[in-house]
Design a protein around this motif. Structure first.
Motif, PDB file in Angstrom:
ATOM      1  N   UNK A 234       0.813  -1.219   0.000  1.00  0.00           N
ATOM      2  CA  UNK A 234       0.000   0.000   0.000  1.00  0.00           C
ATOM      3  C   UNK A 234       0.837   1.256   0.000  1.00  0.00           C
ATOM      4  N   UNK A 235       0.177   2.382  -0.293  1.00  0.00           N
ATOM      5  CA  UNK A 235       0.896   3.650  -0.426  1.00  0.00           C
ATOM      6  C   UNK A 235       1.600   4.064   0.863  1.00  0.00           C
ATOM      7  N   UNK A 241       8.666   2.844   4.168  1.00  0.00           N
ATOM      8  CA  UNK A 241       9.914   2.128   3.907  1.00  0.00           C
ATOM      9  C   UNK A 241      10.846   2.963   3.038  1.00  0.00           C
ATOM     10  N   UNK A 242      10.251   3.702   2.116  1.00  0.00           N
ATOM     11  CA  UNK A 242      11.042   4.594   1.260  1.00  0.00           C
ATOM     12  C   UNK A 242      11.821   5.613   2.098  1.00  0.00           C
ATOM     13  N   UNK A 243      11.164   6.218   3.076  1.00  0.00           N
ATOM     14  CA  UNK A 243      11.834   7.217   3.912  1.00  0.00           C
ATOM     15  C   UNK A 243      12.933   6.590   4.763  1.00  0.00           C
ATOM     16  N   UNK A 282      18.164  15.236   3.489  1.00  0.00           N
ATOM     17  CA  UNK A 282      17.708  15.052   2.109  1.00  0.00           C
ATOM     18  C   UNK A 282      16.943  13.741   1.937  1.00  0.00           C
ATOM     19  N   UNK A 283      15.953  13.752   1.078  1.00  0.00           N
ATOM     20  CA  UNK A 283      15.260  12.534   0.676  1.00  0.00           C
ATOM     21  C   UNK A 283      15.821  12.154  -0.683  1.00  0.00           C
ATOM     22  N   UNK A 300       6.642   8.949  -1.168  1.00  0.00           N
ATOM     23  CA  UNK A 300       6.114   9.798  -0.101  1.00  0.00           C
ATOM     24  C   UNK A 300       5.122  10.818  -0.645  1.00  0.00           C
ATOM     25  N   UNK A 301       5.466  11.507  -1.730  1.00  0.00           N
ATOM     26  CA  UNK A 301       4.557  12.523  -2.278  1.00  0.00           C
ATOM     27  C   UNK A 301       3.263  11.876  -2.780  1.00  0.00           C
ATOM     28  N   UNK A 302       3.356  10.675  -3.359  1.00  0.00           N
ATOM     29  CA  UNK A 302       2.146   9.980  -3.834  1.00  0.00           C
ATOM     30  C   UNK A 302       1.234   9.626  -2.665  1.00  0.00           C
ATOM     31  N   UNK A 303       1.818   9.174  -1.564  1.00  0.00           N
ATOM     32  CA  UNK A 303       1.034   8.836  -0.379  1.00  0.00           C
ATOM     33  C   UNK A 303       0.316  10.070   0.163  1.00  0.00           C
TER      34      UNK A 303
END
Length: 404
Positions: A234-235, A241-243, A282-283, A300-303
């Protein structure tokens, strides 16, 4: 001639000699050149100092490195910083003093055998006096920290100063020695080794000598597999996890993030950390060789763009409330179920942070800059730097193997 004029003339000669010794070394400096720069005749120079070696002794023994050392160390000893930081400050200041006159250091080391016996003895007395100040300093700060030393302060001071001088000699007389990465690394290792070897380690645990855990980063295939699982989950899970892998944050830092803590545009994506070590992080677009979107279009932006709620928290749990550290750990455990690290253990969130730090160092970030964006001090970063070097060495070995 008044006494003040005599002192003034003497000091002008010393200042001129120090300038020339530092710029071109002792051998290349003549008493005539010193006299000319000081605007006196050579007879005056000889009357004050006898010869060039006597002048050198005055330059060294009357320099701020020696003259101000006693008062400087008394001030340092009264500070509330730990013995670790106090020692590090002293070592750093001494090396900076050496760095002001590299040619003088080279000359003193390379030409000492040419000095008359009385000059060498006088120089030794100056060093002994300086060592006495350092011994008093060590005794004061170690008593304050209630540290038991295996050697008397005088011996400890001698060993410490010898190691500092050794650093200066090697730095100023050889290149590409690869004995240490830079001065910061040398200082961190020196102070750590000095304290751990010279004192009771039990007391040091409560000081600023941080007990560093072993750095175990994750292989790239494991990282990408975890991200793939998160994407399918899910988003929110994908963004979380991305962060972890793109910004190297701790779970505590993530739970305190608000939507307003983003700085996002076509040229950058940053997160403002407001607890603990206040800083911006930074990301990254790239994680372990693979790109995950752009600064404005990533997990992150999509979520966040898909959320319809009014909550200010950057991450929400399954009930639509701000996420907790325990819940982050639960989601992580679910997404990494059945995966094993090369050590045979299930991956941890801490290893995501380890992986990010090591990757940033491999990409070329220096330790000082890394300290700014992680909030770690240079001592804490040393194991990360070592791991980055290990991985770079492995990559170098792989490239060499491919050439065979």
């Amino acid at each position: 001639m008044s006494n003040s004029q005599i002192i003034s003339t003497r000091q002008r000669i010393i200042n001129a000699a120090a300038e020339l010794f530092s710029a071109q070394g002792i051998t290349e400096t003549t008493t005539k050149a010193v006299a000319q720069l000081a605007k006196v005749n050579e007879v005056t120079l000889f009357r004050h100092f006898g010869n060039k070696h006597g002048l050198l002794l005055a330059v060294i023994s009357e320099s701020p490195v020696f003259q101000e050392l006693g008062e400087y160390l008394k001030t340092q000893a009264t500070q509330t910083t730990s013995v670790y930081q106090a020692l590090k400050n002293y070592c750093e200041d001494r090396l900076e003093a050496f760095e002001q006159a590299p040619n003088l250091v080279r000359s003193v080391v390379g030409e000492a055998g040419n000095y008359p016996l009385e000059n060498r003895q006088a120089l030794g007395r100056s060093l002994k006096e300086a060592n006495h100040y350092v011994a008093e300093f060590l005794a004061t700060v170690m008593e304050r920290e209630q540290l038991y030393a295996h050697l008397p302060p005088q011996k400890l001071a001698s060993l410490l100063n010898i190691m500092l001088l050794g650093y200066a000699v090697i730095e100023f007389t050889s290149e590409f020695h690869e004995l240490w990465h830079d001065k910061d690394e040398f200082l961190e290792n020196l102070v750590t080794l000095f304290l751990m070897g010279a004192t009771n380690s039990t007391s040091l645990v409560s000081s600023e000598l941080v007990k560093i855990e072993k750095i175990i980063d994750l292989p790239s295939n494991t990282v990408h597999l975890i991200l793939q699982r998160a994407k399918k989950s899910g988003l929110r899970d994908y963004a979380l996890i991305y962060i972890l892998f793109a910004a190297g944050l701790s779970t505590a830092e993530i739970t305190n993030l608000q939507r307003t803590h983003q700085i996002c545009n076509a040229n950058q994506h940053l997160l403002q950390i407001v607890v603990g070590s206040i800083r911006q992080v930074p990301v990254n677009q790239w994680i372990m060789g693979k790109r995950y979107g752009s600064y404005t279009n990533n997990p992150l932006t999509k979520y966040l763009n898909n959320r319809k709620d009014e909550h200010s928290a950057l991450f929400l749990n399954n009930d639509g409330m701000p996420i907790s550290q325990t819940q982050i750990q639960e989601y992580w455990q679910k997404l990494t179920q059945g995966l094993l690290t090369p050590e045979g253990q299930q991956p941890t969130t801490k290893q995501a942070q380890h992986t990010w730090c090591v990757e940033m160092l491999i990409k070329g970030m220096n330790l000082e800059d890394m300290s700014l964006i992680t909030g770690f001090d240079l001592h804490e970063l040393q194991p990360y730097a070592r791991r980055a070097k290990e991985k770079s060495a492995l990559e170098q070995a792989r490239k060499l193997d491919n050439k065979s």
